[in-house]
Every structure is written in C-alpha cells, then in structure tokens.
Design a protein around this motif. Structure first.
Motif, short mmCIF file in Angstrom:
data_model
loop_
_atom_site.label_atom_id
_atom_site.label_comp_id
_atom_site.label_asym_id
_atom_site.label_seq_id
_atom_site.Cartn_x
_atom_site.Cartn_y
_atom_site.Cartn_z
N VAL A 174 -5.82 11.98 6.75
CA VAL A 174 -5.49 12.09 8.16
C VAL A 174 -4.75 13.41 8.33
O VAL A 174 -3.74 13.64 7.67
CB VAL A 174 -4.57 10.93 8.64
CG1 VAL A 174 -4.11 11.16 10.08
CG2 VAL A 174 -5.30 9.60 8.53
N ALA A 175 -5.27 14.28 9.16
CA ALA A 175 -4.60 15.54 9.46
C ALA A 175 -3.91 15.37 10.82
O ALA A 175 -4.58 15.27 11.84
CB ALA A 175 -5.60 16.69 9.50
N ALA A 176 -2.60 15.28 10.80
CA ALA A 176 -1.83 15.04 12.03
C ALA A 176 -1.36 16.37 12.59
O ALA A 176 -0.53 17.05 11.99
CB ALA A 176 -0.66 14.12 11.74
N ASP A 177 -1.88 16.75 13.74
CA ASP A 177 -1.53 18.03 14.36
C ASP A 177 -0.49 17.78 15.45
O ASP A 177 -0.82 17.32 16.53
CB ASP A 177 -2.80 18.66 14.95
CG ASP A 177 -2.55 20.08 15.45
OD1 ASP A 177 -1.42 20.58 15.28
OD2 ASP A 177 -3.50 20.66 15.99
N LEU A 178 0.76 18.10 15.14
CA LEU A 178 1.84 17.90 16.11
C LEU A 178 2.28 19.22 16.72
O LEU A 178 3.30 19.29 17.40
CB LEU A 178 3.03 17.20 15.45
CG LEU A 178 2.70 15.86 14.78
CD1 LEU A 178 3.96 15.26 14.17
CD2 LEU A 178 2.09 14.89 15.77
N MET A 189 0.85 -1.20 0.00
CA MET A 189 0.00 0.00 0.00
C MET A 189 0.88 1.25 0.00
O MET A 189 1.84 1.32 0.75
CB MET A 189 -0.87 0.00 1.26
CG MET A 189 -1.87 1.14 1.27
SD MET A 189 -2.90 1.11 2.75
CE MET A 189 -1.99 2.23 3.78
N SER A 190 0.60 2.17 -0.87
CA SER A 190 1.35 3.43 -0.83
C SER A 190 0.43 4.56 -0.36
O SER A 190 -0.77 4.53 -0.62
CB SER A 190 1.92 3.75 -2.21
OG SER A 190 0.89 4.13 -3.07
N THR A 191 1.01 5.47 0.34
CA THR A 191 0.25 6.59 0.89
C THR A 191 0.95 7.89 0.53
O THR A 191 2.17 7.99 0.66
CB THR A 191 0.17 6.48 2.43
OG1 THR A 191 -0.44 5.24 2.75
CG2 THR A 191 -0.64 7.61 3.02
N THR A 192 0.19 8.83 0.07
CA THR A 192 0.75 10.15 -0.23
C THR A 192 0.78 10.97 1.05
O THR A 192 -0.22 11.07 1.75
CB THR A 192 -0.10 10.87 -1.28
OG1 THR A 192 -0.15 10.07 -2.46
CG2 THR A 192 0.48 12.25 -1.60
N ILE A 193 1.93 11.51 1.35
CA ILE A 193 2.06 12.38 2.53
C ILE A 193 2.41 13.78 2.03
O ILE A 193 3.34 13.95 1.25
CB ILE A 193 3.17 11.88 3.48
CG1 ILE A 193 2.81 10.48 4.00
CG2 ILE A 193 3.39 12.87 4.63
CD1 ILE A 193 3.91 9.83 4.81
N ILE A 194 1.63 14.76 2.46
CA ILE A 194 1.90 16.14 2.07
C ILE A 194 2.33 16.89 3.33
O ILE A 194 1.61 16.90 4.32
CB ILE A 194 0.65 16.82 1.47
CG1 ILE A 194 0.10 15.99 0.31
CG2 ILE A 194 0.99 18.24 1.01
CD1 ILE A 194 -1.22 16.52 -0.25
N ALA A 195 3.50 17.47 3.29
CA ALA A 195 3.98 18.26 4.43
C ALA A 195 4.15 19.70 3.99
O ALA A 195 4.60 19.96 2.86
CB ALA A 195 5.31 17.70 4.95
N PHE A 196 3.77 20.62 4.84
CA PHE A 196 3.93 22.04 4.57
C PHE A 196 4.97 22.59 5.51
O PHE A 196 4.91 22.34 6.72
CB PHE A 196 2.61 22.80 4.79
CG PHE A 196 1.56 22.41 3.80
CD1 PHE A 196 0.78 21.29 4.00
CD2 PHE A 196 1.35 23.17 2.67
CE1 PHE A 196 -0.19 20.91 3.10
CE2 PHE A 196 0.38 22.80 1.74
CZ PHE A 196 -0.39 21.68 1.96
#
Ligand SMILES: Nc1ncnc2c1ncn2[C@@H]1O[C@H](COP(=O)(O)OP(=O)(O)OP(=O)(O)O)[C@@H](O)[C@H]1O
Ligand SMILES: [Mg+2]
Length: 94
Positions: free
Chosen positions: A36-40, A1-8
C-alpha cells in the motif's frame, strides 16, 4: 498479523523521496509483496506517478473528493464531524 511499514524521511526538498518510494513500491509489488503506497503529501506526486490522467481526474472532481485521503479527513478539518469536537472538549477540560 504483522505488517512491515517503511517510512522515508528527509527534511530537504526535491532529493528523490517520492521517486524512491514509487520505485520500491512497484518493485516490491512485482516480487509478490502486498504493497500500500499511502500518499499524504498535498502535492500528490506519488499518486500522479501511479495513475494516468483520466484516473486522476476521476479522483479529483469539482466539489468533494470522497475517494481520496483528503476527502476522508475533510470533515475533521472543517469541524463538521464529532471527532474534532470531542478532542476539543477533552483539551478544554484537561
Ligand atoms: N535518482 C535520481 N536521479 C535523477 N533525478 C532524480 C532521481 N530521483 C528523483 N529525481 C528527480 O528529482 C526531482 C525530485 O524528485 P522527487 O519528487 O522524488 O523528490 P522529493 O524529495 O519527493 O521532492 P519533494 O520534497 O518536492 O516532495 C524529480 O524531478 C525527479 O524526477
Ligand atoms: Mg515528494
């Protein structure tokens, strides 16, 4: 499975990073993309944008916060979990 991750990333503050992530997240979700919006960020502005006051208060009760990212890493930060101890042992013997 591939997942696109977008980082700003932008090292300047208050330039709209969180707002952009928030709007892209819900727009992609509306298009049917699983998001999934990961708020760190300790400010938790992204979390606050998505959730109402009641849900935010549920997530942040007095004491421990097991449903938050902070709650997950808190044992590591406090050194009460094996992982930081193990890492410390490796770095001391390397
Ligand atoms: N496109 C825009 N036009 C006008 N105001 C905006 C725009 N995007 C964001 N803002 C406003 O600018 C302020 C900063 O936005 P935001 O919190 O998204 O920035 P940030 O880069 O995530 O900030 P921080 O560095 O504090 O995390 C907020 O008050 C937000 O409502
Ligand atoms: Mg922000």
């Amino acid at each position: 499975m591939s997942t696109t991750i977008i980082a700003f990333f932008n090292n300047k503050g208050r330039v709209g990073k969180t707002s952009l992530v928030y709007h892209l997240a819900w727009m992609y979700a509306e298009l049917g993309v699983r998001v999934v919006a990961a708020d760190l960020d300790p400010q938790a502005n992204l979390t606050a944008a998505f959730l109402d006051e009641d849900r935010l208060e549920e997530l942040w009760p007095d004491g421990d916060h097991p449903q938050t990212v902070f709650g997950c890493v808190q044992p590591l930060l406090q050194g009460t979990n094996d992982i930081p101890f193990h890492t410390w042992k490796i770095s001391k013997t390397a």
